[in-house]
Write a protein that holds these residues in place. Structure first.
Motif, PDB file in Angstrom:
ATOM      1  N   VAL A 269      24.235  32.560 -35.569  1.00 21.57           N
ATOM      2  CA  VAL A 269      25.617  32.227 -35.920  1.00 21.57           C
ATOM      3  C   VAL A 269      26.265  33.326 -36.755  1.00 21.57           C
ATOM      4  O   VAL A 269      27.304  33.882 -36.377  1.00 21.57           O
ATOM      5  CB  VAL A 269      25.697  30.880 -36.668  1.00 21.57           C
ATOM      6  N   LEU A 270      25.675  33.651 -37.909  1.00 18.23           N
ATOM      7  CA  LEU A 270      26.333  34.571 -38.838  1.00 18.23           C
ATOM      8  C   LEU A 270      26.542  35.960 -38.248  1.00 18.23           C
ATOM      9  O   LEU A 270      27.627  36.546 -38.379  1.00 18.23           O
ATOM     10  CB  LEU A 270      25.525  34.670 -40.136  1.00 18.23           C
ATOM     11  N   ILE A 271      25.528  36.503 -37.616  1.00 17.76           N
ATOM     12  CA  ILE A 271      25.665  37.857 -37.057  1.00 17.76           C
ATOM     13  C   ILE A 271      26.691  37.892 -35.928  1.00 17.76           C
ATOM     14  O   ILE A 271      27.578  38.767 -35.913  1.00 17.76           O
ATOM     15  CB  ILE A 271      24.296  38.397 -36.599  1.00 17.76           C
ATOM     16  N   PRO A 272      26.645  36.978 -34.944  1.00 15.72           N
ATOM     17  CA  PRO A 272      27.674  37.019 -33.892  1.00 15.72           C
ATOM     18  C   PRO A 272      29.102  36.858 -34.416  1.00 15.72           C
ATOM     19  O   PRO A 272      30.001  37.603 -34.014  1.00 15.72           O
ATOM     20  CB  PRO A 272      27.279  35.861 -32.966  1.00 15.72           C
ATOM     21  N   VAL A 273      29.331  35.907 -35.345  1.00 14.11           N
ATOM     22  CA  VAL A 273      30.705  35.707 -35.813  1.00 14.11           C
ATOM     23  C   VAL A 273      31.173  36.870 -36.686  1.00 14.11           C
ATOM     24  O   VAL A 273      32.352  37.242 -36.663  1.00 14.11           O
ATOM     25  CB  VAL A 273      30.852  34.366 -36.567  1.00 14.11           C
ATOM     26  N   SER A 274      30.255  37.481 -37.445  1.00 15.97           N
ATOM     27  CA  SER A 274      30.649  38.638 -38.252  1.00 15.97           C
ATOM     28  C   SER A 274      30.957  39.834 -37.366  1.00 15.97           C
ATOM     29  O   SER A 274      31.893  40.609 -37.642  1.00 15.97           O
ATOM     30  CB  SER A 274      29.550  38.983 -39.262  1.00 15.97           C
ATOM     31  N   LEU A 275      30.211  39.999 -36.279  1.00 16.67           N
ATOM     32  CA  LEU A 275      30.516  41.075 -35.323  1.00 16.67           C
ATOM     33  C   LEU A 275      31.852  40.818 -34.636  1.00 16.67           C
ATOM     34  O   LEU A 275      32.625  41.764 -34.388  1.00 16.67           O
ATOM     35  CB  LEU A 275      29.391  41.199 -34.294  1.00 16.67           C
ATOM     36  N   LEU A 276      32.131  39.560 -34.314  1.00 15.44           N
ATOM     37  CA  LEU A 276      33.418  39.226 -33.699  1.00 15.44           C
ATOM     38  C   LEU A 276      34.568  39.529 -34.659  1.00 15.44           C
ATOM     39  O   LEU A 276      35.601  40.089 -34.253  1.00 15.44           O
ATOM     40  CB  LEU A 276      33.431  37.751 -33.295  1.00 15.44           C
ATOM     41  N   GLN A 277      34.395  39.193 -35.944  1.00 17.61           N
ATOM     42  CA  GLN A 277      35.418  39.512 -36.931  1.00 17.61           C
ATOM     43  C   GLN A 277      35.598  41.026 -37.069  1.00 17.61           C
ATOM     44  O   GLN A 277      36.733  41.523 -37.169  1.00 17.61           O
ATOM     45  CB  GLN A 277      35.015  38.927 -38.290  1.00 17.61           C
ATOM     46  N   LEU A 278      34.515  41.761 -37.030  1.00 14.34           N
ATOM     47  CA  LEU A 278      34.585  43.219 -37.091  1.00 14.34           C
ATOM     48  C   LEU A 278      35.337  43.780 -35.893  1.00 14.34           C
ATOM     49  O   LEU A 278      36.159  44.706 -36.022  1.00 14.34           O
ATOM     50  CB  LEU A 278      33.165  43.792 -37.155  1.00 14.34           C
ATOM     51  N   LEU A 279      35.103  43.210 -34.710  1.00 19.01           N
ATOM     52  CA  LEU A 279      35.792  43.661 -33.502  1.00 19.01           C
ATOM     53  C   LEU A 279      37.294  43.395 -33.601  1.00 19.01           C
ATOM     54  O   LEU A 279      38.108  44.267 -33.256  1.00 19.01           O
ATOM     55  CB  LEU A 279      35.219  42.938 -32.274  1.00 19.01           C
ATOM     56  N   VAL A 280      37.674  42.218 -34.094  1.00 12.58           N
ATOM     57  CA  VAL A 280      39.096  41.887 -34.228  1.00 12.58           C
ATOM     58  C   VAL A 280      39.787  42.834 -35.188  1.00 12.58           C
ATOM     59  O   VAL A 280      40.869  43.373 -34.911  1.00 12.58           O
ATOM     60  CB  VAL A 280      39.251  40.420 -34.684  1.00 12.58           C
ATOM     61  N   VAL A 281      39.167  43.092 -36.344  1.00 18.92           N
ATOM     62  CA  VAL A 281      39.754  44.005 -37.317  1.00 18.92           C
ATOM     63  C   VAL A 281      39.834  45.407 -36.760  1.00 18.92           C
ATOM     64  O   VAL A 281      40.843  46.114 -36.954  1.00 18.92           O
ATOM     65  CB  VAL A 281      38.934  43.987 -38.632  1.00 18.92           C
TER      66      VAL A 281
END
Length: 286
Positions: A269-281
């Motif tokens: 959970v944490l790694i995928p959502v943090s990577l998704l947030q990084l991609l959006v930014v």
């Protein structure tokens, strides 16, 4: 009346006999446990390593705090302040491990291993949250990160990174649901053999690490010292106190989390959502 008295006497005797039997069984159980339980302290603890770990915990917390701006200035204004903060925070791993290993005892060693497992679980999403902030600010300097939030705090458009950071802050300070390395579930964990000044310094370092983790959220996500009426240093203090209160409340309300479940949650959970947030930014910035 005689039959009733006899019945009552019989019941009293039965209860007394049951209590006595329970007490004998409890004594036998205690003796049996004493015969099979290994002693918690060995004869040859490595006091040098243990005390290096105990002293190292508040030291790395102070070193991490040097790059955090109080108002508009930091004691150590590094161009790579975010990297410095993360490196010092990882130093807490070494401190806790040394304290657990140096005791040369079962429970502190298990607590040290649990913190290593906890660190391996939280550190990657924690680093991705920090990278997201640095990418949004275009800099690794804390002052630049604060300046980049003029008009819009990062907590508003990086909420996932902020939530990931909150979880990692709890794990960093082994607090609340992440307190298994020193939890009562493993008979005191890393601190099981600590006493006196050693125990005082160890837990002072833990609380200091919690405050530093909360304080780092202020320049990273909450606009630093920005705010109306009050000076910048006062707003920094108010926001830090609010973050400490948030972490303390989470720690009070949430039960302890098993390390295997936390590792699964971190990787799934944490790694995928943090990577998704990084991609959006990254898309917004680029």
């Amino acid at each position: 009346m005689g039959e009733a008295a006899g019945l009552v006497a019989g019941l009293v005797a039965l209860v007394a006999g049951t209590v006595a039997l329970d007490r004998r069984q409890d004594v036998v159980g205690q003796v049996a446990r004493a015969l099979v339980t290994q002693p918690r302290r060995t004869l040859l603890p490595d006091l040098l390593l243990a005390r290096l770990g105990v002293i190292g915990l508040p030291v790395v917390a102070v070193l991490a705090a040097l790059v955090l701006p109080v108002g508009e200035r930091a004691v150590l204004d590094l161009g790579v302040g975010v990297v410095w903060f993360n490196a010092m925070e990882v130093g807490a791993w070494a401190a806790l491990w040394l304290a657990g290993w140096g005791a040369n005892s079962v429970f502190p060693l298990v607590g040290g291993y649990r913190f290593v497992a906890q660190g391996l679980a939280y550190e990657l999403p924690h680093m991705f949250a920090l990278i997201t902030v640095a990418l949004g600010a275009g800099s690794l300097r804390f002052a630049d990160v604060v300046a980049a939030q003029d008009g819009l705090w990062f907590v508003v458009w990086m909420p996932v990174a902020f939530l990931v950071y909150v979880v990692s802050a709890l794990a960093m300070a082994f607090w609340g649901p992440m307190a298994e390395p020193v939890g009562a579930g493993i008979a005191g964990g890393v601190a099981a053999e600590l006493a006196g000044a050693d125990r005082l310094v160890f837990f002072a370092g833990r609380y200091l690490l919690l405050v530093v983790a909360a304080g780092a959220a202020v320049p990273l996500f909450l606009g630093g010292g920005a705010g109306p009426l009050l000076p910048a240093w006062a707003w920094t203090l108010v926001k830090t106190v609010a973050m400490v209160a948030l972490l303390a409340e989470i720690g009070r309300r949430m039960p302890a989390v098993r390390m295997d479940r936390f590792m699964t949650f971190a990787w799934m959970v944490l790694i995928p959502v943090s990577l998704l947030q990084l991609l959006v930014v990254g898309i917004v910035v680029m």
